[in-house]
Motif scaffolding. Sequence first.
Motif, PDB file in Angstrom:
ATOM      1  N   LEU A  34       0.936  -1.230  -0.080  1.00 14.75           N
ATOM      2  CA  LEU A  34       0.096  -0.083   0.169  1.00 14.75           C
ATOM      3  C   LEU A  34       0.834   1.213   0.058  1.00 14.75           C
ATOM      4  CD1 LEU A  34      -3.218  -0.713   2.421  1.00 14.75           C
ATOM      5  CD2 LEU A  34      -3.011  -0.677  -0.042  1.00 14.75           C
ATOM      6  N   ILE A 230     -20.878  -1.116   2.938  1.00 12.79           N
ATOM      7  CA  ILE A 230     -20.065  -2.224   2.344  1.00 12.79           C
ATOM      8  C   ILE A 230     -20.695  -2.685   1.188  1.00 12.79           C
ATOM      9  CG2 ILE A 230     -19.360  -3.442   4.680  1.00 12.79           C
ATOM     10  CD1 ILE A 230     -21.735  -5.281   4.644  1.00 12.79           C
ATOM     11  N   ILE A 233     -18.578   0.619  -1.237  1.00 14.67           N
ATOM     12  CA  ILE A 233     -17.159   0.325  -1.388  1.00 14.67           C
ATOM     13  C   ILE A 233     -16.918  -0.413  -2.576  1.00 14.67           C
ATOM     14  CG2 ILE A 233     -15.082  -0.304  -0.394  1.00 14.67           C
ATOM     15  CD1 ILE A 233     -16.166   1.060   2.240  1.00 14.67           C
ATOM     16  N   GLY A 237     -15.063   0.633  -7.087  1.00 14.28           N
ATOM     17  CA  GLY A 237     -14.062   0.228  -7.645  1.00 14.28           C
ATOM     18  C   GLY A 237     -14.110  -0.908  -8.662  1.00 14.28           C
ATOM     19  N   GLY A 254     -13.011   1.240 -12.237  1.00 17.37           N
ATOM     20  CA  GLY A 254     -12.240   0.015 -12.265  1.00 17.37           C
ATOM     21  C   GLY A 254     -11.445  -0.352 -13.333  1.00 17.37           C
ATOM     22  N   ALA A 274      -6.586   4.841  -8.177  1.00 21.19           N
ATOM     23  CA  ALA A 274      -6.679   3.831  -7.207  1.00 21.19           C
ATOM     24  C   ALA A 274      -6.932   4.557  -5.932  1.00 21.19           C
ATOM     25  CB  ALA A 274      -5.543   2.727  -7.167  1.00 21.19           C
ATOM     26  N   VAL A 277     -10.279   5.751  -5.337  1.00 20.28           N
ATOM     27  CA  VAL A 277     -11.041   5.082  -4.734  1.00 20.28           C
ATOM     28  C   VAL A 277     -10.862   4.771  -3.378  1.00 20.28           C
ATOM     29  CG1 VAL A 277     -11.736   2.617  -4.811  1.00 20.28           C
ATOM     30  CG2 VAL A 277     -11.174   3.830  -6.857  1.00 20.28           C
ATOM     31  N   MET A 278      -9.609   4.874  -2.755  1.00 16.73           N
ATOM     32  CA  MET A 278      -9.171   4.684  -1.465  1.00 16.73           C
ATOM     33  C   MET A 278      -9.735   6.003  -0.683  1.00 16.73           C
ATOM     34  SD  MET A 278      -6.919   2.292   0.015  1.00 16.73           S
ATOM     35  CE  MET A 278      -5.499   3.118   0.421  1.00 16.73           C
ATOM     36  N   MET A 281     -13.519   5.883  -0.174  1.00 13.76           N
ATOM     37  CA  MET A 281     -13.550   4.751   0.734  1.00 13.76           C
ATOM     38  C   MET A 281     -13.333   5.367   2.219  1.00 13.76           C
ATOM     39  SD  MET A 281     -11.535   1.352   1.547  1.00 13.76           S
ATOM     40  CE  MET A 281     -10.605   1.982   2.884  1.00 13.76           C
ATOM     41  N   LEU A 285     -16.166   6.051   5.379  1.00 16.90           N
ATOM     42  CA  LEU A 285     -15.907   5.344   6.782  1.00 16.90           C
ATOM     43  C   LEU A 285     -15.942   6.371   7.727  1.00 16.90           C
ATOM     44  CD1 LEU A 285     -13.213   2.561   6.177  1.00 16.90           C
ATOM     45  CD2 LEU A 285     -15.786   2.340   6.402  1.00 16.90           C
TER      46      LEU A 285
END
Lengths: 301, 276
Positions: A34, A230, A233, A237, A254, A274, A277-278, A281, A285
């Motif tokens: 990561l 859930i 998320i 992606g 994606g 990417a 996307v993170m 997310m 959260l």
Amino acid sequence: MASDMSLAGRRRVQLALLLTPVSLFFAVFFLGPLTIMIVTSFLAPGLYGGVEWVFYPHNYGRILGFADPAFEIFDPVYLAIFLRSLKIAAFTVIATLFVCYPAAFCIARLSERWKNFCLFLITLPFFTSLIVRLFIWVLILRQTGIVNEVLLAGGIIDRPLELIYTDGAIVLGMVYIFIPFMFMPVYASVEKLDWTLVRASLDLGAGPIRTFIRIILPLTAPGIAGGAIIVFIPALGNFVVPAVLGGAKVMMLGNLIEQQFLSARNWPFGSALAMMVMCAMLVLLFVYVLASGRRGADVMN
Amino acid sequence: MKIARFLFRGSLFAYTGLFFAFIYIPLVLIAVYSFNSNPVNMMTWTGFTTEWYAQVLGFKTTISENALYIESTDQLVQAVWNSLIIAGSTTVIATVLGTAVAIALYRFAFFGKRFYRTVMFMPMLMPDIVLGIALLIFFVNSGIKLGLTTIIIGQCTFLISYVFIVVSARLAGMDRTLENASADLGANEWVTFRKVVFPQLLPGIVGGALLAFIISMDDLVITYFIAGVDVTTLPMFIFAMLRRGIKPEINAIAVMMLSFSFVVASLGLYLRSRQK
């Protein structure tokens, strides 16, 4: 005293034995990759697919619109794809909720035996191949698929409808695979619902609609929020569903990321995508934990 | 009022019926149409045949070869083998490591416990594609050749989390007084673990292992990115077929896969319900 020390020492050895392998594994193969991805998203793409080690924020500029024309050109198409992915993921969440919410009420009031059987039927598809379940929808929706065949044979239409390779097909496919994800949290909060409060509200003169909005909805909100997260998320992606049901026409984040890695070979730009996307997310959260306060902390634990 | 309530409950039941129809009718459809003999238009029924199954399983058939794309069943068999090897290895690794963390977090109080818990949940929340490309960049940079090994390592990152959650749930529901009784009666820690804790924990471990196996067999996204060019797994094989265009033998493969996972999942869920 000495035996106490050795007991404490032994416990420490046990703990170390249990935790060290996983700690190493996660440090090297999870947190490591990561970190490298985050670093890569700030590097310049090399000429032949590699990276060049210079600080290069223009990958993000290319997406978000602050690109320096000397390095990268801002193309609104990327932002459009990002927004479209957000839209499709949001529609997926809403549709999944509409599918699952009423059913949860019905199943929660069944007898123990039937309840367990229904839950079994809902979880079962989760354990079957995702790609196979998507493939079935290709057979149902495509030009010569079962829906068009039936409608043509029944004389309702005289030309096949364009059902597959649309945004609608993608949402349908996602709803189909994400049903268990939404159903379980929603069901958990519906089952816990205190029906005496509902009865009290009705007895005190509130109509059914008002009771639903003021009592039932707020009490089941944690389940709805959990399910929404859930589902959202992985939907955001997702690249398998658009690849199978969206054809070449409908591009989502994606697919764009996959393209950057496997054909365009621009890894820094793909990493930056990417990261988008993170970030989406993490924002979600964060909002979820803030909104549900302590309850959110409990759910995370 | 009574009629209104009756209508409401009736429509709720009808809705739930439709809900299950939505989930299961597609599965029934594919099972039925996998026996359709029409090689061109798979959704127009022309007769019953088992040719597609025979074709997939590598028996001699009368189908003209150009209607198919399994040039040889070998590719398919190879993909199945790869998937089984990967799922077998990941299940063992993830079960051991996931169980170890679950026990550590349950039995010991230590600094950083919350951190461990959060990290254990992260791979499950993380979108597949992000983990997939992060692993791809990592493996390519560290010079590890993409293949079976990288797939096994990559899948373990999230399978450990699944095992951890299942085993933790089992531990949380365990009766601690039995442990104390065993200690009071003179058993040492190891004996207590082997004779008291482990047997109670076993259903959780088996459940976690089954879950890990099934998810590993089914994983497409992460595997797709870190498989390299030589290795193909079963889901990747089907994904590639879908991208090239659909031919009837995919139906047969799909139905066989569905049956397999239905049997394994039913067994797992049945075992779990019996343990309660």
